[in-house]
Design a protein around this motif. Structure first.
Motif, PDB file in Angstrom:
ATOM      1  N   GLU A  16       0.859  -1.180   0.000  1.00 37.86           N
ATOM      2  CA  GLU A  16       0.000   0.000   0.000  1.00 37.86           C
ATOM      3  C   GLU A  16       0.893   1.227   0.000  1.00 37.86           C
ATOM      4  OE1 GLU A  16      -2.763  -0.153   3.215  1.00 37.86           O
ATOM      5  OE2 GLU A  16      -4.185  -1.403   2.116  1.00 37.86           O
ATOM      6  N   CYS A  17       0.748   2.057  -1.010  1.00 39.11           N
ATOM      7  CA  CYS A  17       1.663   3.187  -1.213  1.00 39.11           C
ATOM      8  C   CYS A  17       0.881   4.493  -1.293  1.00 39.11           C
ATOM      9  CB  CYS A  17       2.456   2.964  -2.502  1.00 39.11           C
ATOM     10  SG  CYS A  17       3.491   4.350  -2.983  1.00 39.11           S
ATOM     11  N   PHE A  18       1.224   5.439  -0.412  1.00 44.24           N
ATOM     12  CA  PHE A  18       0.647   6.775  -0.502  1.00 44.24           C
ATOM     13  C   PHE A  18       1.247   7.457  -1.720  1.00 44.24           C
ATOM     14  CE2 PHE A  18       0.960  11.340   0.399  1.00 44.24           C
ATOM     15  CZ  PHE A  18      -0.384  11.640   0.548  1.00 44.24           C
ATOM     16  N   LEU A  19       0.399   7.802  -2.684  1.00 39.60           N
ATOM     17  CA  LEU A  19       0.894   8.323  -3.962  1.00 39.60           C
ATOM     18  C   LEU A  19       0.961   9.849  -3.991  1.00 39.60           C
ATOM     19  CD1 LEU A  19       1.801   7.484  -6.793  1.00 39.60           C
ATOM     20  CD2 LEU A  19      -0.572   7.695  -7.536  1.00 39.60           C
ATOM     21  N   ALA A  20      -0.123  10.509  -3.561  1.00 40.09           N
ATOM     22  CA  ALA A  20      -0.124  11.977  -3.668  1.00 40.09           C
ATOM     23  C   ALA A  20      -1.280  12.560  -2.870  1.00 40.09           C
ATOM     24  CB  ALA A  20      -0.255  12.398  -5.132  1.00 40.09           C
ATOM     25  N   ILE A  21      -1.138  13.845  -2.572  1.00 44.01           N
ATOM     26  CA  ILE A  21      -2.256  14.627  -2.033  1.00 44.01           C
ATOM     27  C   ILE A  21      -2.350  15.872  -2.907  1.00 44.01           C
ATOM     28  CG2 ILE A  21      -0.790  15.818  -0.323  1.00 44.01           C
ATOM     29  CD1 ILE A  21      -3.297  15.792   1.534  1.00 44.01           C
ATOM     30  N   VAL A  22      -3.557  16.170  -3.386  1.00 45.24           N
ATOM     31  CA  VAL A  22      -3.709  17.223  -4.383  1.00 45.24           C
ATOM     32  C   VAL A  22      -4.895  18.111  -4.016  1.00 45.24           C
ATOM     33  CG1 VAL A  22      -5.140  15.728  -5.839  1.00 45.24           C
ATOM     34  CG2 VAL A  22      -3.990  17.692  -6.866  1.00 45.24           C
ATOM     35  N   HIS A  23      -4.733  19.420  -4.281  1.00 45.97           N
ATOM     36  CA  HIS A  23      -5.835  20.349  -4.042  1.00 45.97           C
ATOM     37  C   HIS A  23      -6.841  20.248  -5.186  1.00 45.97           C
ATOM     38  CE1 HIS A  23      -8.013  23.989  -2.996  1.00 45.97           C
ATOM     39  NE2 HIS A  23      -7.876  24.388  -4.246  1.00 45.97           N
ATOM     40  N   VAL A  24      -8.131  20.187  -4.850  1.00 45.91           N
ATOM     41  CA  VAL A  24      -9.184  20.175  -5.870  1.00 45.91           C
ATOM     42  C   VAL A  24     -10.071  21.396  -5.662  1.00 45.91           C
ATOM     43  CG1 VAL A  24      -9.252  17.691  -6.305  1.00 45.91           C
ATOM     44  CG2 VAL A  24     -10.506  18.617  -4.373  1.00 45.91           C
ATOM     45  N   SER A  25     -10.464  22.018  -6.769  1.00 46.46           N
ATOM     46  CA  SER A  25     -11.244  23.251  -6.692  1.00 46.46           C
ATOM     47  C   SER A  25     -12.653  23.000  -6.176  1.00 46.46           C
ATOM     48  CB  SER A  25     -11.303  23.925  -8.071  1.00 46.46           C
ATOM     49  OG  SER A  25     -11.827  23.021  -9.032  1.00 46.46           O
ATOM     50  N   ASP A  26     -13.194  21.830  -6.467  1.00 42.67           N
ATOM     51  CA  ASP A  26     -14.497  21.437  -5.929  1.00 42.67           C
ATOM     52  C   ASP A  26     -14.518  19.911  -5.822  1.00 42.67           C
ATOM     53  OD1 ASP A  26     -15.800  20.214  -8.410  1.00 42.67           O
ATOM     54  OD2 ASP A  26     -15.302  22.221  -9.141  1.00 42.67           O
ATOM     55  N   THR A  27     -15.578  19.385  -5.194  1.00 39.54           N
ATOM     56  CA  THR A  27     -15.623  17.945  -4.937  1.00 39.54           C
ATOM     57  C   THR A  27     -16.654  17.225  -5.796  1.00 39.54           C
ATOM     58  OG1 THR A  27     -17.151  18.329  -3.095  1.00 39.54           O
ATOM     59  CG2 THR A  27     -14.801  18.159  -2.564  1.00 39.54           C
ATOM     60  N   THR A  28     -16.931  17.776  -6.978  1.00 40.30           N
ATOM     61  CA  THR A  28     -17.805  17.057  -7.903  1.00 40.30           C
ATOM     62  C   THR A  28     -17.058  15.836  -8.422  1.00 40.30           C
ATOM     63  OG1 THR A  28     -17.031  18.322  -9.825  1.00 40.30           O
ATOM     64  CG2 THR A  28     -18.935  19.187  -8.602  1.00 40.30           C
TER      65      THR A  28
END
Length: 364
Positions: A16-28
Motif C-alpha cells: 500500500e503506497c501513498f501516492l499523492a495529495i492534491v488540491h481540488v477546486s471542488d468535490t464534484t
C-alpha cells in the motif's frame, strides 16, 4: 484529495503506497476524476489497469449514475468498487439516524442530556454518588449479585460520530443510570446558576420521563445491540472475508427476527421500565397525539399503530434496506471468489468453481 495505491509487487507481496495529495477546486465527481487522471499521467500510470477502487460513502463518490466510481467504471468496467466493511456499517447507522425523525430526535436529545449532566465535576459527582447509593441499596436487598468484576462504576461517555458503536454504549448506560440522571437534572432544575440552566434541565427532565423517549431509547438500544457485535467483529485485524460476510448475514437475520417476533418482548421491557420509574404510558388502543399538536389535529391512528408500524417496523426496515444496499451481491461474490486464491495454510481455501466464477469477472 489523498490518493493511495494498493498493488502486488514482483515478489508477490501486497503493497500500500501513498501516492499523492492534491488540491481540488471542488468535490464534484468529474473534478475528482480529472485530478486522478492528472496524478496517474504524472506517474506514468493508466486508469485502464485499475482492478478496484474504494472511497468514502459520499454520494459524489458512490453514486450509481454520476458518482466517481461510475465515471471510472464507464472507462474501465473491471475497476470494481469495494467498500470497507466497517465503514459501510457506520454509514448504514448514520443513514438511519438522519432519515428517521424519531431516531434523529432521540440522538439530539441525548447530546443535550450529556452536555447538561457532564457540564461540571459537581454534576458528575452527583451522578456518581446517586448511582453508588442505589447499587449499595440493591445489594443490601439482594436485588443485585455481588462478585469480582460485577457492579463496576460506569459513566455517560460522549458518543463519537465517527464511531457509531459508541452510541450503543451511551444508550445502554443511560438506561442503567436512568434514576441517577434524573437526580442530576432535578438538582440542576432547582439549583442552576441561572434561569437558562434551570429551564434546560427542566425541559430535559420532562423529555426523559416521556413515553416517546423511553420507547425510542429501548428500540435503538436493541437495534444497535445487534449491529454492535458486527461492528466490533468487522474491525478486528484478523477478520477474514468469509466470516465477515457470514456476520453481515447473521445481523440481517437477527434484525428480521426482531421485526417479525420481537415487538411483544420489546414492549414488555418498555412497559416494565415505565412502571418501575412511574412514567405515564399511553393506552395502546387510544388515538396517537403528536407532541406539540392539538388533539383536534391528531393523526387518525392508534398509539399501537404509531409505535409498532410507524416507528418499530420502519426503523428496522430502513436498517435492513441500508445493509442490503451497501453490502451488495456483486461485491460480496467478488470478494468470496477472490478468497479462493488466499495462500494461507497451503491454499486450503482453493476452490475450482470459485476460481472460474472469479475469472468471469475479468473476461479480458
Amino acid at each position: 484529495m489523498a490518493l493511495v495505491l494498493r498493488y502486488m509487487n514482483n515478489k508477490g507481496s501486497i503493497v500500500e503506497c501513498f501516492l499523492a495529495i492534491v488540491h481540488v477546486s471542488d468535490t464534484t465527481a468529474l473534478s475528482l476524476k480529472e485530478a486522478i487522471e492528472s496524478i496517474f499521467s504524472k506517474h506514468g500510470l493508466s486508469v485502464s489497469r485499475l482492478r478496484g477502487q474504494v472511497y468514502d460513502g459520499a454520494s459524489n463518490m458512490r453514486g450509481e449514475f454520476n458518482g466517481l466510481k461510475s465515471l471510472i467504471l464507464k472507462e474501465n468496467e473491471f475497476a470494481f468498487y469495494i467498500h470497507y466493511f466497517a465503514h459501510q456499517l457506520q454509514l448504514t447507522l448514520v443513514a438511519i439516524a438522519k432519515n428517521e425523525d424519531s431516531v434523529a430526535s432521540l440522538f439530539q436529545n441525548v447530546v443535550c442530556l450529556l452536555n447538561v449532566v457532564g457540564a461540571s465535576c459537581k454534576r458528575y459527582d452527583i451522578l456518581r454518588e446517586s448511582q453508588v447509593a442505589r447499587v449499595f441499596e440493591a445489594l443490601q436487598n439482594d436485588e443485585l449479585a455481588s462478585g469480582k468484576g460485577l457492579n463496576q462504576e460506569i459513566g455517560l461517555n460522549r458518543a463519537g460520530d465517527t464511531r457509531w458503536g459508541s452510541h450503543y454504549g451511551t444508550l445502554l448506560n443511560i438506561i442503567i443510570l436512568f434514576p441517577s440522571v434524573i437526580d442530576v437534572l432535578e438538582n440542576v432544575g432547582e439549583n442552576g446558576l441561572n434561569s437558562e440552566q434551570r429551564v434546560e434541565a427542566q425541559f430535559l427532565l420532562q423529555m426523559m420521563q416521556s413515553f416517546d423517549f423511553i420507547f425510542n431509547l429501548h428500540l435503538m438500544r436493541s437495534v444497535l445491540g445487534i449491529t454492535n457485535e458486527l461492528s466490533k467483529s468487522l474491525q478486528r485485524k484478523d477478520q477474514d472475508i468469509v466470516n465477515a460476510m457470514e456476520l453481515v448475514k447473521i445481523s440481517k437475520q437477527r434484525l428480521q427476527m426482531m421485526r417479525d417476533d420481537g415487538w411483544d418482548l420489546l414492549l414488555h421491557e418498555i412497559l416494565s421500565f415505565c412502571e418501575k420509574y412511574s412514567i405515564l404510558v399511553p393506552s395502546m388502543d387510544g388515538n396517537y397525539a403528536p407532541p406539540g399538536r392539538s388533539r383536534r389535529k391528531a393523526v387518525g391512528v392508534s398509539n399501537l399503530h404509531h409505535y409498532r408500524v410507524d416507528i418499530f417496523n420502519v426503523v428496522i426496515d430502513r436498517q435492513l434496506q441500508e445493509l442490503n444496499n451497501r453490502f451488495t451481491e456483486i461485491n460480496t461474490e467478488l470478494l468470496l471468489c477472490a478468497l479462493c486464491l488466499n495462500p494461507n495454510d497451503s491454499f486450503v481455501a482453493f476452490n475450482k468453481e470459485k476460481l472460474i466464477r472469479f475469472a468471469r469477472f475479468y473476461p479480458l
